[in-house]
Design an enzyme around this catalytic site. Structure first.
Site, PDB file in Angstrom:
ATOM      1  N   LYS A   9       7.186   4.802  12.874  1.00  0.00           N
ATOM      2  CA  LYS A   9       5.519   4.640  12.814  1.00  0.00           C
ATOM      3  C   LYS A   9       4.900   3.348  13.331  1.00  0.00           C
ATOM      4  O   LYS A   9       5.399   2.384  12.748  1.00  0.00           O
ATOM      5  CB  LYS A   9       5.094   4.902  11.526  1.00  0.00           C
ATOM      6  CG  LYS A   9       3.616   4.862  11.164  1.00  0.00           C
ATOM      7  CD  LYS A   9       3.276   5.352  10.038  1.00  0.00           C
ATOM      8  CE  LYS A   9       1.604   4.956   9.472  1.00  0.00           C
ATOM      9  NZ  LYS A   9       1.219   5.238   8.102  1.00  0.00           N
ATOM     10  N   THR A  63      -0.800   4.074   1.632  1.00  0.00           N
ATOM     11  CA  THR A  63      -0.459   3.156   0.803  1.00  0.00           C
ATOM     12  C   THR A  63      -0.023   3.621  -0.646  1.00  0.00           C
ATOM     13  O   THR A  63       0.224   2.812  -1.570  1.00  0.00           O
ATOM     14  CB  THR A  63      -1.812   2.496   0.451  1.00  0.00           C
ATOM     15  OG1 THR A  63      -2.885   3.347  -0.235  1.00  0.00           O
ATOM     16  CG2 THR A  63      -2.335   1.780   1.625  1.00  0.00           C
ATOM     17  N   ALA A  90       8.424   8.507  -6.921  1.00  0.00           N
ATOM     18  CA  ALA A  90       8.108   7.209  -7.790  1.00  0.00           C
ATOM     19  C   ALA A  90       9.085   7.101  -8.634  1.00  0.00           C
ATOM     20  O   ALA A  90       9.569   5.891  -8.913  1.00  0.00           O
ATOM     21  CB  ALA A  90       6.646   7.281  -8.496  1.00  0.00           C
TER      22      ALA A  90
END
Length: 499
Positions: free
Chosen positions: A77, A343, A14
């Site tokens: 993916k 997510t 983050a």
């Protein structure tokens, strides 16, 4: 005008995503970015799967994909395989790409529904190119030729989160971000406004700033411990509150999809990287002990464990406000939703993107904060409802956890969405929602929600024409998948030996 002094507290994925995004966007020197982190404080570091929006984020940063994949040991993916969710023995794919293509005025799946009601039992998954490739463990990039079905291919990445953070650190520092090593022991605030003025480190240094970004993880050092933003707890809706994670040796072939397998009191993830496979069990501590969780996870590994299992405690929910005074929370400090649909990194990315587009001047107009908070609330609730869909549609009754999942409350909007699909096959998705029609369709169909009707516009196309069109799409996708190289071979061609 003096540049805005931005201080990011916390590193990890983050913090360094935020630093990279701001430093690139602010390269015209409208802001000066400093990141404070301590090597004493670990990071969660298990967010190894993403959704296609990360491809867009990397492209925004002008990151070379081949370099990114080599540096982060990434694989491709195409979607997420769900096992044992609808019922024991069930399996379906949530692919990133669209289903078929429309050949009339109705959406594609309504023609498929009409054919189903006429006796055709071909599964919906046969009409998805991502799924066709995933079944064969194959991968190729999207085609630039818009006439090719491969032009609609959509993909994401599996990657090592720790390596990605290190890669973004190097990127951000090249754009002028200053990293300061140190543990924050005190936070200064203006006596009148309550705005944060600086953070003091263990060695006595104070880092002053105009705007602060909290990337301190679950703790919420700035947004919660200092500014008391409050937390909206969603444990009553999503009861899993713990995870145990462990890497293991790879087993080949490397699948170009994440696997989420439902277990007795939660679910297990499997994420193949170039050098190892990431595994974890997300579970409810009210239904399973930590020791049982560890045993369950270790029993279901594909290869030998490469480390000791690591326990992670969390509370599903979100901060009531993620922009409070002159501070914004991004990442786990803003909220947490279990990683069922990968997510977490997307929500971090959305926070960074929104911040870039509403970067304040020193006046800090509350209109910016209000809109930021409203958008963030919508995004978290949007993702929450999509995750709830997986639990609400289960038919399992073999354990207390799954029996309770069948009767646990859901939002009115989710009830309405499921009812609309069950009645008419229609799917209503807003433009700002993360998951589009194909995603809702994949999960609702995959977990056994069968519509009683279909869009009457599908009746404008003759049944024989529908059958021929469906056959053409299905056989085309199957042929492309047969001709596409294996995922392992594609990776080896681009990166040499794997591992």
């Amino acid at each position: 005008m003096e540049p805005l002094r931005i201080v990011i507290v916390g590193g990890g994925t983050a913090g360094w995503m935020t630093a990279a995004g701001l430093s690139y966007a602010c390269r015209d020197r409208i802001a000066q970015v400093t990141l404070v982190e301590s090597e004493e404080i670990g990071t969660i570091g298990v967010g190894e799967a993403s959704i296609p929006s990360l491809v867009t984020f990397n492209q925004f940063l002008k990151i070379d994909e081949r370099e990114f994949m080599a540096r982060t040991k990434a694989t491709f993916k195409l979607g997420i395989e769900f096992r044992d969710w609808g019922a024991l023995g069930d399996s379906y794919m949530h692919p990133f790409g669209p289903f078929g293509h429309s050949f009339g005025m109705a959406a594609f799946h309504h023609y498929w529904l009409k054919a189903q009601q006429a006796g055709d039992h071909t599964p919906l998954s046969d009409y998805n190119l991502n799924t066709a490739l995933a079944r064969r463990n194959a991968f190729t990039p999207p085609s630039p030729d818009r006439a090719s079905p491969l032009s609609a291919l959509v993909y994401a990445y599996h990657f090592d989160a720790g390596l990605y953070a290190a890669y973004l650190r190097s990127y951000a520092e090249n754009f002028g971000v200053k990293r300061i090593e140190g543990k924050v022991v005190a936070v200064g605030q203006d006596a009148e406004s309550g705005h944060i003025t600086g953070v003091t480190l263990g060695d006595g240094r104070t880092i002053e700033g105009d705007f602060f970004i909290d990337c301190s993880g679950f703790r919420g050092l700035l947004i919660e411990e200092t500014l008391k933003a409050g937390y909206e707890d969603w444990t009553g809706l999503l009861p899993c509150d713990r995870a145990v994670a462990v890497p293991c040796e790879n087993q080949y072939p490397l699948t170009p999809f994440t696997r989420a397998t439902a277990r007795g009191a939660g679910w297990q993830w499997r994420i193949p990287l170039q050098h190892r496979t990431g595994n974890g069990l997300v579970y409810s501590s009210a239904h399973m002990s930590d020791d049982e969780a560890v045993d369950t996870l270790l029993t279901h590994l594909d290869g030998a464990a490469l480390a000791d299992p690591r326990l992670i405690r969390f509370r599903t929910g979100r901060r009531r406000t993620v922009w409070e005074k002159n501070c914004v929370a991004i990442g786990l400090s803003a909220g947490f939703l279990e990683p069922l649909e990968s997510t977490a990194i997307h929500l971090t990315q959305r926070g960074v993107t929104k911040l870039i587009t509403s970067l304040p001047r020193k006046g800090f107009d509350p209109v910016l904060a209000r809109r930021f908070n409203e958008d963030t609330r919508f995004e978290y609730e949007d993702v929450r409802d999509f995750l709830l869909l997986h639990y609400a549609l289960t038919r399992r009754d073999d354990t207390a956890f799954w029996r309770e999942s069948r009767t646990r409350g859901v939002s009115d909007s989710l009830k309405a969405r499921m009812a609309l699909f069950a009645t008419s096959g229609r799917i209503q998705v807003g433009t700002d929602e993360l998951f589009k029609d194909a995603s809702w369709l994949a999960v609702m169909d995959g977990q056994g929600l069968k519509p009683r009707g279909y869009d009457p516009l599908a009746d404008m196309v003759d049944e024989d024409d529908i059958r021929r069109s469906l056959d053409f799409i299905r056989t085309t996708f199957a042929r492309i998948a047969e001709q596409t190289p294996p995922h392992d071979a594609f990776l080896t061609t681009h990166f040499g030996s794997l591992g």
